[in-house]
Design an enzyme around this catalytic site. Structure first.
Site, PDB file in Angstrom:
ATOM      1  N   CYS A   2     -16.559 -11.452  -6.425  1.00 35.22           N
ATOM      2  CA  CYS A   2     -16.802 -13.554  -6.476  1.00 35.22           C
ATOM      3  C   CYS A   2     -17.929 -13.939  -6.278  1.00 35.22           C
ATOM      4  O   CYS A   2     -18.186 -13.434  -4.928  1.00 35.22           O
ATOM      5  CB  CYS A   2     -15.516 -13.652  -6.598  1.00 35.22           C
ATOM      6  N   ARG A  28     -22.195 -10.126  -7.930  1.00 34.21           N
ATOM      7  CA  ARG A  28     -21.115 -10.479  -6.929  1.00 34.21           C
ATOM      8  C   ARG A  28     -19.765  -9.971  -8.237  1.00 34.21           C
ATOM      9  O   ARG A  28     -18.524  -9.727  -7.388  1.00 34.21           O
ATOM     10  CB  ARG A  28     -20.588 -11.825  -6.347  1.00 34.21           C
ATOM     11  N   TRP A  76     -14.401 -10.246  -9.610  1.00 33.85           N
ATOM     12  CA  TRP A  76     -14.582  -8.836  -9.583  1.00 33.85           C
ATOM     13  C   TRP A  76     -13.308  -8.695  -9.658  1.00 33.85           C
ATOM     14  O   TRP A  76     -12.596  -8.950  -8.339  1.00 33.85           O
ATOM     15  CB  TRP A  76     -15.665  -8.918  -8.288  1.00 33.85           C
ATOM     16  N   ASN A 102     -13.889 -17.149  -3.715  1.00 32.14           N
ATOM     17  CA  ASN A 102     -14.334 -15.705  -3.269  1.00 32.14           C
ATOM     18  C   ASN A 102     -13.337 -15.463  -1.931  1.00 32.14           C
ATOM     19  O   ASN A 102     -13.530 -15.834  -0.755  1.00 32.14           O
ATOM     20  CB  ASN A 102     -15.593 -15.673  -3.124  1.00 32.14           C
ATOM     21  N   GLY A 103     -12.278 -13.861  -2.110  1.00 33.55           N
ATOM     22  CA  GLY A 103     -11.966 -13.758  -0.710  1.00 33.55           C
ATOM     23  C   GLY A 103     -10.948 -12.825  -1.056  1.00 33.55           C
ATOM     24  O   GLY A 103     -10.003 -12.947  -2.594  1.00 33.55           O
ATOM     25  N   GLU A 484     -25.237  11.759  -2.066  1.00 34.08           N
ATOM     26  CA  GLU A 484     -25.921  10.307  -2.302  1.00 34.08           C
ATOM     27  C   GLU A 484     -26.099  10.735  -4.642  1.00 34.08           C
ATOM     28  O   GLU A 484     -26.165   9.420  -4.776  1.00 34.08           O
ATOM     29  CB  GLU A 484     -27.705   9.827  -1.812  1.00 34.08           C
ATOM     30  N   LYS A 488     -24.928   8.747  -7.160  1.00 37.17           N
ATOM     31  CA  LYS A 488     -25.721   7.862  -8.046  1.00 37.17           C
ATOM     32  C   LYS A 488     -25.405   8.222  -9.456  1.00 37.17           C
ATOM     33  O   LYS A 488     -24.705   7.437 -10.745  1.00 37.17           O
ATOM     34  CB  LYS A 488     -27.109   8.004  -7.981  1.00 37.17           C
ATOM     35  N   GLU A 491     -21.429   7.431 -10.563  1.00 41.16           N
ATOM     36  CA  GLU A 491     -21.314   5.783 -10.834  1.00 41.16           C
ATOM     37  C   GLU A 491     -21.836   4.869 -11.927  1.00 41.16           C
ATOM     38  O   GLU A 491     -21.813   3.557 -12.580  1.00 41.16           O
ATOM     39  CB  GLU A 491     -21.985   4.454  -9.378  1.00 41.16           C
ATOM     40  N   HIS A 507     -15.911  28.423   1.606  1.00 34.43           N
ATOM     41  CA  HIS A 507     -14.679  28.037   2.263  1.00 34.43           C
ATOM     42  C   HIS A 507     -13.730  26.708   1.078  1.00 34.43           C
ATOM     43  O   HIS A 507     -13.143  26.923   1.710  1.00 34.43           O
ATOM     44  CB  HIS A 507     -15.170  26.566   3.603  1.00 34.43           C
ATOM     45  N   LYS A 607     -21.929  -5.934  -7.085  1.00 34.74           N
ATOM     46  CA  LYS A 607     -23.315  -5.050  -6.891  1.00 34.74           C
ATOM     47  C   LYS A 607     -23.383  -5.484  -5.263  1.00 34.74           C
ATOM     48  O   LYS A 607     -23.233  -4.643  -4.373  1.00 34.74           O
ATOM     49  CB  LYS A 607     -24.955  -5.965  -6.965  1.00 34.74           C
TER      50      LYS A 607
HETATM   51  C1  F6R Z   1     -24.322   2.807  -4.510  1.00 31.52           C
HETATM   52  C2  F6R Z   1     -24.346   1.243  -4.219  1.00 31.52           C
HETATM   53  C3  F6R Z   1     -22.899   1.225  -2.835  1.00 31.52           C
HETATM   54  C4  F6R Z   1     -23.730   0.771  -1.897  1.00 31.52           C
HETATM   55  C5  F6R Z   1     -22.476  -0.010  -1.375  1.00 31.52           C
HETATM   56  C6  F6R Z   1     -23.000  -0.903   0.788  1.00 31.52           C
HETATM   57  O1  F6R Z   1     -25.651   2.963  -5.222  1.00 31.52           O
HETATM   58  O2  F6R Z   1     -24.994   0.489  -4.489  1.00 31.52           O
HETATM   59  O3  F6R Z   1     -22.038   2.673  -2.592  1.00 31.52           O
HETATM   60  O4  F6R Z   1     -24.331   1.068  -1.291  1.00 31.52           O
HETATM   61  O5  F6R Z   1     -21.555  -0.604  -1.892  1.00 31.52           O
HETATM   62  O6  F6R Z   1     -23.647  -1.991  -0.246  1.00 31.52           O
HETATM   63  P1  F6R Z   1     -24.682  -2.389   0.927  1.00 31.52           P
HETATM   64  O7  F6R Z   1     -25.620  -1.651   0.950  1.00 31.52           O
HETATM   65  O8  F6R Z   1     -24.841  -3.937   0.303  1.00 31.52           O
HETATM   66  O9  F6R Z   1     -24.338  -2.547   1.988  1.00 31.52           O
END
Ligand code: F6R
Length: 612
Positions: A2, A28, A76, A102-103, A484, A488, A491, A507, A607
């Site tokens: 949040c 957020r 969030w 927030n928290g 990764e 990607k 998500e 395996h 984010k």
């Molecule tokens: C995936 C993504 C997340 C962040 C993760 C860590 O595309 O963006 O998996 O990588 O939440 O975020 P940071 O790097 O800000 O600690």
């Protein structure tokens, strides 16, 4: 998670400033959005909506409410679904105050029960609502604002940054933080409070970060900050960072696409920053001797940053010759950390605000191990908590899915491994120059590879979106890269995708492979690794799997096995994931676009993940 924002102004028009701040905090979370203000007649108005600011603005316009003091929240969901009832601001039984938070309040259940026994009625499932009812009881005891905040700090457990707006104190914001970030800025027309300096307007040039475990009472022209024991704190103002200007999407349909195409420049800017100014010793906060004697590096991070760390492990072990482990921030606390004497931790986080990573850093520091932050945000909590600092110059990353932060993290780790090798005398200055040139060349390859393959990816989109699941495979550095890629794709497209080390296929995961399951295999330029990769590709084809390969130049045997292939320019073998990054991200992007997904703001995500 949040985002919270508040503004106490001299002349009114608080709404405009709060909404502008909120628009910068949607990274957020965007499950619901809310606003509250006190008008000239000291009436409290609250407006909340499910969804993002786009839904709040028309709701507010319809009512035209404004005042000199206002707060805003973007949520969030953690405790309670994304409904109107659970949206912030929350209020007390008398509806005389508005609370945004927030928290996570860890003792909310017991507090809720106690408050209910005292006759309070709750209207949401949110843990945050207890703060509003607690504040109400302290106001009824006729306590002063600072005493209310003091009592709240004694009662609440967990992580919080909150702002209270009350009709009883119509010219003051009551704010506090414990672990969750909160900062304050002095503007021409009043004082701003927010979870992140991004929410402050450009004209603001002085700001401060509230120290952990502190509270403050804020009016339009003054503030007093106290620690949780009630001591007045002298917190110095600092210059607000003007670099955090978020430019628009330009001609791009989504931020993610724009950010994919910004990667070459982001890597070049990052390298330029490292080559100028501070020495590696200054950046790491370590002496030459300490770098030479390093016995161990512990990398912590989450999500994409964790994957960058896994790739970096290969660099640090093979180039800098330092034993390296990579840990998920969220798992680190459950493990026994047994650092060697001469050890350093590298904490990787784009935002520098990820709660799990910050928590891991706190544990590392308890063992007196120095921490180097590798982050994209120089003023972040992580940067401020760390002894050393490596700042990627990716610029603001707006799309939830990380792209340019990942590539600049990988480039940084490659550069860092060579810098450590240089200090240790394992390589010379000429080799270091070559390394920087290689990185620049691979940054160009990343972009050139997209240009070569984008049309053929788009041409086959109907086929690619027809698959229900994807398997990703890699070996050595391309294995964490496969992790990764799977992250990607899932998500942003919501297609189930899973990555395995190609050698692990036999395996267990091979049981999943048949003609309906596409397998995306990331090859490797190294001949001995390539041979094994070909064997793994044959295993897939023997089970009729649909094989898509990211091959390196000249890998004919692999190309013959593939149903679809993308040939990559790769540069040095260790940098092959970096060279393949753009095409992999573009592939995921266009699939998600074809499926009509909300690419920049995927469902259920945010984010910055500021809860543990
Ligand atoms: C995936 C993504 C997340 C962040 C993760 C860590 O595309 O963006 O998996 O990588 O939440 O975020 P940071 O790097 O800000 O600690």
């Amino acid at each position: 998670m949040c985002g919270v924002v508040g503004f106490v102004s001299k002349h009114g028009l608080a709404q405009k400033n709060v909404l502008r701040g909120l628009s910068c905090l949607e990274y957020r979370g965007y499950d619901s959005t809310g606003f509250a203000c006190i008008d000239q007649q000291s009436r409290l108005h609250i407006q909340k909506v499910v969804g993002s600011l786009n839904n709040l603005i028309p709701a507010l316009e319809a009512k035209s409410i404004d005042g000199t003091i206002a707060i805003g929240h973007t949520r969030w969901a953690t405790h309670g679904m994304a409904t109107l009832e659970n949206a912030h601001p929350h209020t007390d039984c008398g509806q005389s105050l508005a609370l945004i938070h927030n928290g996570i309040i860890e003792n909310h259940q017991i507090l809720r029960k106690q408050l209910q026994q005292q006759g309070h009625t709750f209207t949401s499932e949110s843990d945050s609502e207890v703060i509003a009812h607690l504040a109400e009881t302290f106001i009824q005891e006729q306590l002063r604002p600072s005493a209310i905040l003091q009592k709240l700090s004694e009662t609440l457990q967990g992580a919080y940054a909150y702002i209270i707006l009350s009709q009883n104190f119509p010219n003051q914001l009551l704010i506090a933080r414990n672990r969750s970030p909160l900062c304050l800025a002095i503007g021409k027309d009043g004082i701003f409070v927010a979870s992140d300096p991004l929410a402050f307007p450009e004209q603001v040039d002085q700001m401060l970060f509230l120290p952990d475990k502190s509270y403050a009472v804020v009016t339009h022209n003054e503030y007093q900050i106290f620690d949780f024991v009630g001591n007045l704190l002298d917190v110095q103002l600092e210059k607000a960072d003007k670099l955090v200007v978020v430019s628009g999407k330009g001609d791009y349909e989504h931020y993610m696409l724009k950010e994919i195409f910004e990667q070459k420049q982001a890597i070049l800017r990052t390298l330029y920053e490292y080559k100028s100014g501070q020495t590696i010793q200054e950046r790491l906060g370590l002496s030459t001797q300490a770098i030479k004697e390093l016995e161990e590096i512990t990398i912590v991070g989450c999500g994409t940053s964790f994957h960058a760390g896994l790739i970096g492990q290969f660099f640090l072990e093979s180039i800098a010759q330092v034993a390296t482990t990579v840990q998920l921030g969220s798992e680190f606390r459950h493990k026994t950390f047994l650092p060697r004497k001469k050890s350093v931790c590298i904490a990787i986080s784009q935002s520098g605000q990820t709660a799990d990573t910050l928590e891991a850093v706190e544990l590392v520091k308890q063992h007196k191990v120095p921490v180097v932050a590798l982050t994209n945000v120089a003023q972040s909590s992580l940067a401020r908590e760390s002894n050393g600092l490596l700042v990627t110059q990716a610029g603001p990353e707006i799309a939830v899915a990380s792209t340019k932060a990942f590539s600049t993290q990988v480039a940084t780790l490659y550069w860092l491994a060579h810098q450590i090798a240089l200090v240790k005398g394992l390589i010379d200055n000429t080799s270091m120059l070559q390394v920087e040139q290689d990185l620049e060349a691979v940054a160009s390859m990343l972009e050139a590879n997209i240009a070569v393959h984008k049309d053929s990816i788009v041409a086959d989109l109907d086929l690619y979106v027809s698959f229900k699941n994807y398997i990703f495979l890699g070996r050595h550095v391309t294995y964490p890269f496969a992790l990764e890629a799977a992250l990607k794709l899932k998500e942003i497209s919501y297609i189930f995708s899973q990555a395995y080390s190609a050698g692990e296929l036999k395996h267990g995961p091979l049981a999943l492979v048949d003609a309906t399951v596409p397998v995306i295999l990331f090859s490797h330029p190294d001949e001995s690794i390539y041979k094994k990769i070909v064997a793994n590709a044959q295993e897939v084809k023997a089970r009729k799997g649909f094989l898509i390969v990211f091959a390196c130049q000249g890998q004919e045997e692999l190309l013959e096995l593939a149903d679809k292939s993308f040939i990559m320019q790769t540069g040095p073998a260790l940098l092959s994931p970096l060279a393949m990054t753009g095409v992999m991200q573009f592939f995921c992007y266009v699939l998600a676009k074809k499926m009509g997904r909300s690419i920049d703001k995927p469902r259920n995500l945010a984010k910055s993940v500021t809860v543990e």
